[in-house]
Design a protein around this motif. Structure first.
Motif, PDB file in Angstrom:
ATOM      1  N   GLY A  39      14.512   2.691   5.029  1.00  0.00           N
ATOM      2  CA  GLY A  39      14.162   2.904   3.629  1.00  0.00           C
ATOM      3  C   GLY A  39      12.841   2.244   3.283  1.00  0.00           C
ATOM      4  O   GLY A  39      12.124   2.687   2.379  1.00  0.00           O
ATOM      5  N   ASP A  40      12.511   1.155   4.001  1.00  0.00           N
ATOM      6  CA  ASP A  40      11.200   0.519   3.837  1.00  0.00           C
ATOM      7  C   ASP A  40      10.082   1.370   4.436  1.00  0.00           C
ATOM      8  O   ASP A  40       8.912   1.187   4.082  1.00  0.00           O
ATOM      9  CB  ASP A  40      11.176  -0.843   4.529  1.00  0.00           C
ATOM     10  N   SER A  41      10.419   2.261   5.370  1.00  0.00           N
ATOM     11  CA  SER A  41       9.399   3.032   6.091  1.00  0.00           C
ATOM     12  C   SER A  41       8.394   3.648   5.123  1.00  0.00           C
ATOM     13  O   SER A  41       8.774   4.287   4.143  1.00  0.00           O
ATOM     14  CB  SER A  41      10.061   4.141   6.904  1.00  0.00           C
ATOM     15  N   GLY A  42       7.126   3.462   5.417  1.00  0.00           N
ATOM     16  CA  GLY A  42       6.060   3.973   4.568  1.00  0.00           C
ATOM     17  C   GLY A  42       5.568   2.980   3.547  1.00  0.00           C
ATOM     18  O   GLY A  42       4.533   3.188   2.899  1.00  0.00           O
ATOM     19  N   GLY A  43       6.304   1.871   3.375  1.00  0.00           N
ATOM     20  CA  GLY A  43       5.896   0.856   2.410  1.00  0.00           C
ATOM     21  C   GLY A  43       4.758  -0.003   2.953  1.00  0.00           C
ATOM     22  O   GLY A  43       4.427   0.040   4.134  1.00  0.00           O
ATOM     23  N   PRO A  44       4.154  -0.820   2.094  1.00  0.00           N
ATOM     24  CA  PRO A  44       2.956  -1.567   2.475  1.00  0.00           C
ATOM     25  C   PRO A  44       3.218  -2.976   3.002  1.00  0.00           C
ATOM     26  O   PRO A  44       4.126  -3.673   2.549  1.00  0.00           O
ATOM     27  CB  PRO A  44       2.179  -1.648   1.154  1.00  0.00           C
ATOM     28  N   LEU A  45       2.380  -3.383   3.960  1.00  0.00           N
ATOM     29  CA  LEU A  45       2.255  -4.766   4.405  1.00  0.00           C
ATOM     30  C   LEU A  45       0.941  -5.287   3.843  1.00  0.00           C
ATOM     31  O   LEU A  45      -0.117  -4.673   4.062  1.00  0.00           O
ATOM     32  CB  LEU A  45       2.255  -4.844   5.923  1.00  0.00           C
ATOM     33  N   PHE A  46       0.995  -6.394   3.103  1.00  0.00           N
ATOM     34  CA  PHE A  46      -0.188  -6.935   2.434  1.00  0.00           C
ATOM     35  C   PHE A  46      -0.625  -8.253   3.070  1.00  0.00           C
ATOM     36  O   PHE A  46       0.206  -9.014   3.580  1.00  0.00           O
ATOM     37  CB  PHE A  46       0.114  -7.231   0.959  1.00  0.00           C
ATOM     38  N   ASP A  47      -1.920  -8.539   2.983  1.00  0.00           N
ATOM     39  CA  ASP A  47      -2.372  -9.903   3.237  1.00  0.00           C
ATOM     40  C   ASP A  47      -2.250 -10.684   1.936  1.00  0.00           C
ATOM     41  O   ASP A  47      -1.876 -10.128   0.888  1.00  0.00           O
ATOM     42  CB  ASP A  47      -3.791  -9.931   3.810  1.00  0.00           C
ATOM     43  N   LEU A  48      -2.556 -11.974   1.955  1.00  0.00           N
ATOM     44  CA  LEU A  48      -2.371 -12.795   0.758  1.00  0.00           C
ATOM     45  C   LEU A  48      -3.479 -12.606  -0.270  1.00  0.00           C
ATOM     46  O   LEU A  48      -3.463 -13.258  -1.321  1.00  0.00           O
ATOM     47  CB  LEU A  48      -2.233 -14.276   1.139  1.00  0.00           C
ATOM     48  N   ASP A  49      -4.419 -11.694   0.014  1.00  0.00           N
ATOM     49  CA  ASP A  49      -5.381 -11.270  -1.011  1.00  0.00           C
ATOM     50  C   ASP A  49      -4.882 -10.033  -1.739  1.00  0.00           C
ATOM     51  O   ASP A  49      -5.569  -9.511  -2.621  1.00  0.00           O
ATOM     52  CB  ASP A  49      -6.747 -10.976  -0.374  1.00  0.00           C
ATOM     53  N   GLY A  50      -3.707  -9.536  -1.361  1.00  0.00           N
ATOM     54  CA  GLY A  50      -3.149  -8.356  -2.013  1.00  0.00           C
ATOM     55  C   GLY A  50      -3.709  -7.051  -1.503  1.00  0.00           C
ATOM     56  O   GLY A  50      -3.567  -6.018  -2.167  1.00  0.00           O
ATOM     57  N   GLN A  51      -4.328  -7.065  -0.312  1.00  0.00           N
ATOM     58  CA  GLN A  51      -4.865  -5.837   0.270  1.00  0.00           C
ATOM     59  C   GLN A  51      -3.894  -5.306   1.336  1.00  0.00           C
ATOM     60  O   GLN A  51      -3.295  -6.084   2.090  1.00  0.00           O
ATOM     61  CB  GLN A  51      -6.230  -6.092   0.906  1.00  0.00           C
ATOM     62  N   VAL A  52      -3.769  -3.980   1.415  1.00  0.00           N
ATOM     63  CA  VAL A  52      -2.868  -3.365   2.385  1.00  0.00           C
ATOM     64  C   VAL A  52      -3.471  -3.496   3.777  1.00  0.00           C
ATOM     65  O   VAL A  52      -4.614  -3.081   4.009  1.00  0.00           O
ATOM     66  CB  VAL A  52      -2.645  -1.878   2.063  1.00  0.00           C
ATOM     67  N   ILE A  53      -2.695  -4.069   4.713  1.00  0.00           N
ATOM     68  CA  ILE A  53      -3.161  -4.170   6.096  1.00  0.00           C
ATOM     69  C   ILE A  53      -2.289  -3.362   7.045  1.00  0.00           C
ATOM     70  O   ILE A  53      -2.595  -3.247   8.235  1.00  0.00           O
ATOM     71  CB  ILE A  53      -3.229  -5.634   6.573  1.00  0.00           C
ATOM     72  N   GLY A  54      -1.200  -2.776   6.518  1.00  0.00           N
ATOM     73  CA  GLY A  54      -0.335  -1.971   7.367  1.00  0.00           C
ATOM     74  C   GLY A  54       0.653  -1.173   6.542  1.00  0.00           C
ATOM     75  O   GLY A  54       0.874  -1.448   5.358  1.00  0.00           O
TER      76      GLY A  54
END
Length: 670
Positions: free
Chosen positions: A194-209
Motif C-alpha cells: 500500500g506504501d508502493s509509489g509513496g515518497p522517500l524524503f531527505d530531511l530537507d523535504g525533497q523526494v529522493i526515492g
C-alpha cells in the motif's frame, strides 16, 4: 501511592492544560539534548510539515497504492507496478488507458492519466487531468538528487500502508539510507504493501526515492532512485513505456555471462571467487575486489545488480568499477553468452540452483529476523546513534523492569509507583507460573497480578516490600514527527523511533470478540483454534469444544456465531453453552475487542508457525493508541515510550506486523 490516590491523580491529570511540542522545544531541558538530536528533530518537523500535503493515494480500481505530487499543475510520481496493465481498473470512455484516481489527504478525488512507465526501474509518471479546487495549484514537493544521497543519511517515508484511509494521515516513518545505486535506494524506513509509489524524503523535504519493493526485513526496503525520474523525464512525459520489473535476483553475476561469486555485507558486494576463463577473470577482476558499478551506474543491492546485468547483451563491452586496496579501479569487460532460459518473467530462474539459492536466502532472512541480529553501520539502530540517547535512557532506566518466569523473558513492565505498582502487557503473562520482575541494575522480586484491562491488554502487578522509581509521564500529548525511544530490559537505549500517527481509536475496538476460530459442524460450531489471550482461553474453552448457543441464542454455523457475537460490545458478560465430549456445559465470558491482526500485510507476522514470535498476538482493537515505526519484539513490549526529555509518552503495548508498533498514550495510562 495507594489505588485511591492513584485514581485521584489520574482524574487531576485530565484537567491539566496541554503543552505543544513547539513550546516544549524551547524549554530549558532542550539544551541538554545532544545537538545532533536537536537538529534532526527540528529538521524532521519542518520537512514533514511541508511534505505531507503532497502525499496522495493512487487507485486503479482494484487496489490503492501511493504517490507524491511534484508540480503545481499536478504531475504525480508513483511506482510502475501500482499502475501496471492487465488489471481491472476504472475504464475511460472512448478507449485508451484506464483512468486513475488520485486521493488527496482530505479525501478529495481527482482523475489522472498514466503517462510514461519505466518498468525496469519500477517508475511511473501520472498527470492529474482536472484543475485544482482551490487557489495556488496543487500542493507539491521538490525532487532531490540521488547523486547527492549517501549511505547513512537520515530520511523519512510517507505513504498509505494497507491502503488509503481518509481518517488517517499518511503514517510517518524515519530511518537511514543503507545503500544507493543509480536505479535504487535502500533504506530502513519501514514500508508495507500500500506504501508502493509513496515518497522517500531527505530531511530537507525533497523526494529522493519512490517506494518500490519490500521483504520481511525492515532493513530491505527498496525505493526507485529519484534520478531515474529526472533522467527519463522527457521519455516519461512523452508517454513511453518500456522495461520489465524483476522481483528476484537472477544471479547472472555467478554465471559465465559475468563470472564472479559475491559475498554481500551491509549492501557491499565483495568478490569471493572468480570463475576460470570467465569474462571477469579476463577483465582482471580479482578475489577481494569490491564491486562498485557496472556501466555508468552504481549498484545498490543484489536485485539492482541482477537487473543491471539483465539489461546487458551477450558479448557487450562494458566498464566495471571495483575498489581494490582502497583505490577505485576501472576495468574493461566483455560479457559472455547470456544463459538460455535462465530468466523468466519476474526475474526468477527455473533451475535447481535457484531453489538452492532461495533456501540460502530464507536462512539469511531468518537470521536477520533474530532478536539478536547484527546491526549494520548505517542503520538507525547502530551504536553511534544509540549513544546519543544513552544519557536520557540511563537517567530514567529505573522506570522499566523486565518480567521473567523462571528465567525466560515474558515482556517489560512500566513502574507506576514507588511502592511497587507496575503496568505491563497482560496477554504476555498468560501461563506464567512464577512471574518476577528483574531490575535494570540487578536484583529481582516476585509479583502478583491485581487486575486486568482486557480492552487495552494491560495487567496491574504488585511487588511487595520494594522501593522503586516510577516512570515520569508527560502531561502534553505526543505530536506526529516527535522522536522517541524504546528501552531494552536493562533500561538502555534499544530502538529510536518516531510518532507516526497521532492518538486514535482502532478500527476493531468496538467489535466484540470471543477469541476462537470457529468451524461449522453437524450440531453446532466447533472450535478449531483457541486464540491466545482471548476470552475463550481465559475461561477454559478448548479446541474441539462444540458451541451450542451464545447469549441464550442457538448457533448452528460459524457465520451465525460471528453475527451473534457482534450483537454485543467489548466488556459485555455473555453466557455460552457448549458440549465437551458427551457433556453439555455453560459459562459466562467477558468479551474483548477484536485484537487479532486479521489482515497481516506480511503473513510471516501472523502465521500459525510463527504466531507471537515476530508480532504480538494481541495486536489491535485498542480503544486509543499512538502508532510508532519500531520493529520491537513481542517480548520487549510493556515498557515506557520515552521522549527526548526522558518522559513517558505512553506504554509500548504491541507490534502488529513488520511495523507498526502501538503505544497506549500517557493520559490513558494515567
Amino acid at each position: 501511592m495507594d489505588l485511591r490516590l492513584f485514581r485521584l491523580f489520574r482524574g487531576l491529570v485530565f484537567g491539566l492544560c496541554c503543552l505543544t511540542l513547539t513550546a516544549s522545544l524551547s524549554a530549558a531541558w532542550w539544551t541538554e539534548v545532544p545537538a545532533e538530536l536537536q537538529q534532526r528533530q527540528q529538521q524532521l518537523l519542518t520537512a514533514y510539515d511541508k511534505a505531507r500535503a503532497a502525499v496522495v493515494g493512487v487507485s486503479d480500481g482494484m487496489g490503492v497504492g501511493s504517490g507524491v505530487i511534484v508540480s503545481s499543475d499536478g504531475y504525480v510520481l508513483t511506482a510502475s507496478h501500482v499502475v501496471e496493465g492487465g488489471r481491472r481498473r476504472f475504464r475511460r470512455s472512448g478507449g485508451g488507458d484506464p483512468a486513475v484516481i488520485i486521493l488527496m489527504p482530505d479525501g478529495t478525488q481527482y482523475r489522472a492519466e498514466i503517462l510514461g512507465r519505466n518498468a525496469d526501474a519500477d517508475a511511473a509518471l501520472l498527470r492529474i487531468t482536472e484543475p485544482p479546487r482551490g487557489e495556488g495549484g496543487f500542493p507539491h514537493v521538490k525532487m532531490g538528487r540521488t547523486a547527492q544521497t549517501s549511505p547513512g543519511q537520515w530520511c523519512f517515508a510517507l505513504g498509505h500502508p494497507g491502503g488509503y484511509r481518509k481518517d488517517r494521515e499518511a503514517p510517518l516513518r524515519v530511518g537511514r539510507v543503507l545503500s544507493v545505486g543509480s536505479r535504487t535506494v535502500v533504506s530502513d524506513c519501514a514500508i508495507l504493501l500500500g506504501d508502493s509509489g509513496g515518497p522517500l524524503f531527505d530531511l530537507d523535504g525533497q523526494v529522493i526515492g519512490i517506494h518500490s519493493m519490500i521483504t520481511s526485513l525492515i532493513i530491505e526496503n527498496r525505493h526507485v532512485a529519484i534520478d531515474v525520474f529526472t533522467g527519463d523525464w522527457d521519455r516519461l512525459l512523452a508517454g513511453e513505456r518500456w522495461g520489465e520489473l524483476r522481483a528476484a535476483d537472477n544471479n547472472l553475476a555467478a554465471t559465465d555471462f559475468f563470472g564472479v561469486e559475491l559475498k554481500w555485507q551491509d549492501f557491499v558486494p565483495t568478490v569471493s571467487e572468480v570463475r576460470a576463463a570467465a569474462p571477469a577473470e579476463k577483465a582482471g577482476i580479482r578475489s577481494g575486489d569490491v564491486l562498485l558499478g557496472v556501466g555508468d551506474g552504481r549498484i545498490a543491492d543484489r536485485l539492482d545488480l541482477g537487473t543491471t546485468l539483465a539489461l546487458l547483451e551477450s558479448n557487450q563491452a562494458v566498464r566495471v568499477r571495483v575498489l581494490r586496496d582502497g583505490v577505485e579501479t576501472e576495468l574493461s569487460l566483455t560479457t559472455g553468452m547470456k544463459p538460455e532460459g535462465a530468466v523468466r518473467e519476474g526475474g526468477r530462474r527455473e533451475d535447481a540452483e535457484a531453489e538452492e539459492d532461495d533456501e540460502q536466502r530464507q536462512q539469511e532472512i531468518m537470521e536477520q529476523l533474530s532478536d539478536n541480529r547484527r546491526i549494520g553501520p548505517n542503520e538507525k539502530r547502530d551504536t553511534r546513534v544509540l549513544k546519543l540517547y544513552e544519557s536520557l535512557a540511563l537517567e530514567h532506566r529505573e522506570g522499566v523492569v523486565a518480567i521473567r518466569d523462571n528465567g525466560p523473558l515474558l515482556c517489560l513492565g512500566t513502574v507506576m509507583t514507588e511502592d511497587g505498582y507496575i503496568l505491563t502487557k497482560a496477554s504476555e503473562l498468560s501461563n506464567a507460573l512464577r512471574p518476577e520482575i528483574v531490575f535494570p541494575k540487578g536484583g529481582r522480586a516476585p509479583v502478583r497480578e491485581l487486575a486486568r484491562d482486557y480492552s487495552f491488554d494491560l495487567a496491574l502487578l504488585k511487588a511487595d516490600g520494594v522501593s522503586l522509581q516510577p516512570a515520569q509521564f508527560r502531561e502534553s500529548p505526543a505530536t506526529v514527527g516527535e522522536l522517541a525511544l524504546i528501552q531494552d530490559p536493562r533500561g538502555r537505549p534499544s530502538i529510536p523511533t518516531v510518532i507516526s500517527v497521532r492518538a486514535h481509536e482502532m478500527e476493531n475496538s468496538r467489535r466484540a470478540f470471543l477469541g476462537i476460530k470457529p468451524a461449522t459442524a453437524e450440531n453446532g460450531v466447533r472450535i478449531s483454534e483457541i486464540i491466545p489471550g482471548g476470552a475463550a482461553e481465559r475461561n477454559g474453552l478448548k479446541a474441539d469444544d462444540l458451541i451450542l448457543s451464545v447469549g441464550g441464542r442457538d448457533v448452528q454455523t460459524a457465520e451465525q456465531l460471528i453475527v451473534r457475537v457482534r450483537d454485543f460490545q467489548p466488556g459485555d458478560r455473555v453466557g455460552v453453552q457448549f458440549m465437551r465430549g458427551e457433556k453439555i456445559q455453560s459459562m459466562e465470558i467477558v468479551l474483548t475487542p477484536r485484537f487479532t491482526n486479521e489482515n497481516p500485510l506480511l503473513p510471516l507476522y501472523d502465521s500459525l508457525e510463527t504466531r507471537g514470535q515476530f508480532a504480538s498476538v494481541h495486536a489491535g482493537g485498542f480503544p486509543r493508541v499512538l502508532q510508532i515505526d519500531a520493529d520491537v519484539y513481542p517480548s520487549k513490549v510493556g515498557g515506557p515510550l520515552l521522549d527526548l526529555q526522558g518522559q513517558a509518552l505512553g506504554l509500548v503495548i504491541a507490534r502488529a506486523d513488520l511495523y507498526p508498533t502501538y503505544s497506549i498514550p500517557a493520559y490513558i495510562i494515567l
